[in-house]
Design an enzyme around this catalytic site. Structure first.
Site, PDB file in Angstrom:
ATOM      1  N   HIS A  23     -18.860  -6.875  -1.673  1.00 45.98           N
ATOM      2  CA  HIS A  23     -18.618  -7.816  -0.583  1.00 45.98           C
ATOM      3  C   HIS A  23     -19.454  -7.415   0.632  1.00 45.98           C
ATOM      4  O   HIS A  23     -19.257  -6.333   1.188  1.00 45.98           O
ATOM      5  CB  HIS A  23     -17.116  -7.773  -0.247  1.00 45.98           C
ATOM      6  CG  HIS A  23     -16.692  -8.727   0.799  1.00 45.98           C
ATOM      7  ND1 HIS A  23     -16.385  -8.336   2.080  1.00 45.98           N
ATOM      8  CD2 HIS A  23     -16.509 -10.063   0.760  1.00 45.98           C
ATOM      9  CE1 HIS A  23     -16.011  -9.391   2.779  1.00 45.98           C
ATOM     10  NE2 HIS A  23     -16.079 -10.457   2.006  1.00 45.98           N
ATOM     11  N   HIS A  72     -22.890 -12.191   8.769  1.00 46.71           N
ATOM     12  CA  HIS A  72     -21.517 -12.688   8.648  1.00 46.71           C
ATOM     13  C   HIS A  72     -21.085 -13.577   9.808  1.00 46.71           C
ATOM     14  O   HIS A  72     -20.617 -14.690   9.620  1.00 46.71           O
ATOM     15  CB  HIS A  72     -20.531 -11.522   8.520  1.00 46.71           C
ATOM     16  CG  HIS A  72     -19.120 -11.984   8.371  1.00 46.71           C
ATOM     17  ND1 HIS A  72     -18.297 -12.234   9.448  1.00 46.71           N
ATOM     18  CD2 HIS A  72     -18.402 -12.292   7.275  1.00 46.71           C
ATOM     19  CE1 HIS A  72     -17.125 -12.656   9.008  1.00 46.71           C
ATOM     20  NE2 HIS A  72     -17.164 -12.700   7.693  1.00 46.71           N
TER      21      HIS A  72
HETATM   22  O1  G3P Z   1     -15.785 -13.826  -0.157  1.00 48.04           O
HETATM   23  C1  G3P Z   1     -14.976 -14.433   0.759  1.00 48.04           C
HETATM   24  C2  G3P Z   1     -14.754 -13.654   1.996  1.00 48.04           C
HETATM   25  O2  G3P Z   1     -15.938 -13.003   2.304  1.00 48.04           O
HETATM   26  C3  G3P Z   1     -14.291 -14.514   3.108  1.00 48.04           C
HETATM   27  O3  G3P Z   1     -14.058 -13.839   4.288  1.00 48.04           O
HETATM   28  O4  G3P Z   1     -14.652 -13.259   6.613  1.00 48.04           O
HETATM   29  O5  G3P Z   1     -15.155 -11.677   4.792  1.00 48.04           O
HETATM   30  O6  G3P Z   1     -16.470 -13.748   5.031  1.00 48.04           O
HETATM   31  P1  G3P Z   1     -15.138 -13.098   5.209  1.00 48.04           P
HETATM   32 CA    CA Z   2     -17.904 -13.783   3.188  1.00 53.33          CA
END
Ligand code: G3P
Ligand code: CA
Length: 250
Positions: A25, A67
């Site tokens: 992630h 992000h």
């Molecule tokens: O993969 C989904 C997740 O990344 C959503 O939340 O804020 O980490 O982008 P965020």
């Molecule tokens: Ca994300």
């Protein structure tokens, strides 16, 4: 050379075997600045099946991997990403001397090595035409079948599927709705992507019965791993792939 397996097939295999796809992630943000090529390389070196990233456009229409809508938290710049040109954005330090990557650079990095899940950041600021630009880039790189595109903005997910039916698309959700499958149908989604805490076994059964896949985020500790073992989602994204990847495969 063997062509890479389409993401749809990888998700089907995960459903059939119960062995989830494991994704980095924002790459491996526990060990490198999030959403940078260093972070993505680190996650790939650890053997993840997929990479997750977030995308915003520059003022001159380039697709940037970052992000937040703003630059302040993760770079030495400030203000909205969309109010800066590519040239301005490339001068910024995204941590330890890393530059903000272009989405095309990430496509080149992951191609043939892992799947990619691209999140379009469309809330609270929506970017008209972003779906067309992303689909165009994936077609140019002949990677439509290796990629999933997801968003909290479900109308954007639907637009993506209408533009490119071969693309895997997914809706993000933070809550536990009454009818997750209904939400998927409304958005023409293949993947239901909740926070892991908004997942339960019945939700996974319902999505599977409707032919969909479940992908959860962000599974970073033992309790979250245990909940994934109980619910059996098809993909699991973590900020800590070095610890969580082996834990999930035990
Ligand atoms: O993969 C989904 C997740 O990344 C959503 O939340 O804020 O980490 O982008 P965020
Ligand atoms: Ca994300």
């Amino acid at each position: 050379m063997t062509p890479p397996t389409p993401l749809r097939d990888l998700y089907e295999r995960a459903r059939a075997t119960g062995r989830p796809l494991i994704g980095g992630h924002r790459g491996n943000p526990a060990e490198a600045p999030e959403n940078t090529l260093a972070s993505f390389r680190s996650a790939l070196d650890l053997g993840v099946d997929m990479i997750e990233c977030d995308v915003h456009p520059s003022s001159d229409g380039e697709l940037m991997v970052i992000h937040d809508h703003t630059l302040d938290r993760t770079t030495n710049g400030s203000g909205l990403v969309v109010q800066h040109t590519l040239a301005e954005l490339r001068q910024l330090d995204a941590g330890r001397g890393e530059r903000l990557p272009l989405l095309r650079e990430l496509l080149e990095l992951v191609s043939g090595r892992a799947g990619l899940c691209i999140e379009l950041k469309q809330i609270p600021i929506a970017y008209p035409g972003l779906e067309e630009r992303v689909v165009g880039l994936l077609r140019e790189h002949q990677l439509v079948e290796q990629i999933a595109v997801i968003s909290f903005l479900h109308s954007s997910v639907r637009r993506l599927k209408e533009l490119e039916p071969d693309l895997q698309v997914g809706i993000l959700e933070g809550a536990r709705p009454i009818d997750p499958v209904g939400l998927m149908r409304g958005a023409l989604a293949d993947i239901y992507a909740p926070h892991y805490g908004a997942m339960d076994p019945e939700l996974v059964r319902a999505v599977h019965a409707a032919g969909g896949s479940v992908g959860v985020w962000t599974v970073d500790d033992e309790q979250a791993v245990a909940w994934c073992r109980a619910c059996r989602p098809d993909s699991v994204f973590t900020n800590r792939p070095r610890e969580i990847l082996p834990a999930l495969l035990q």
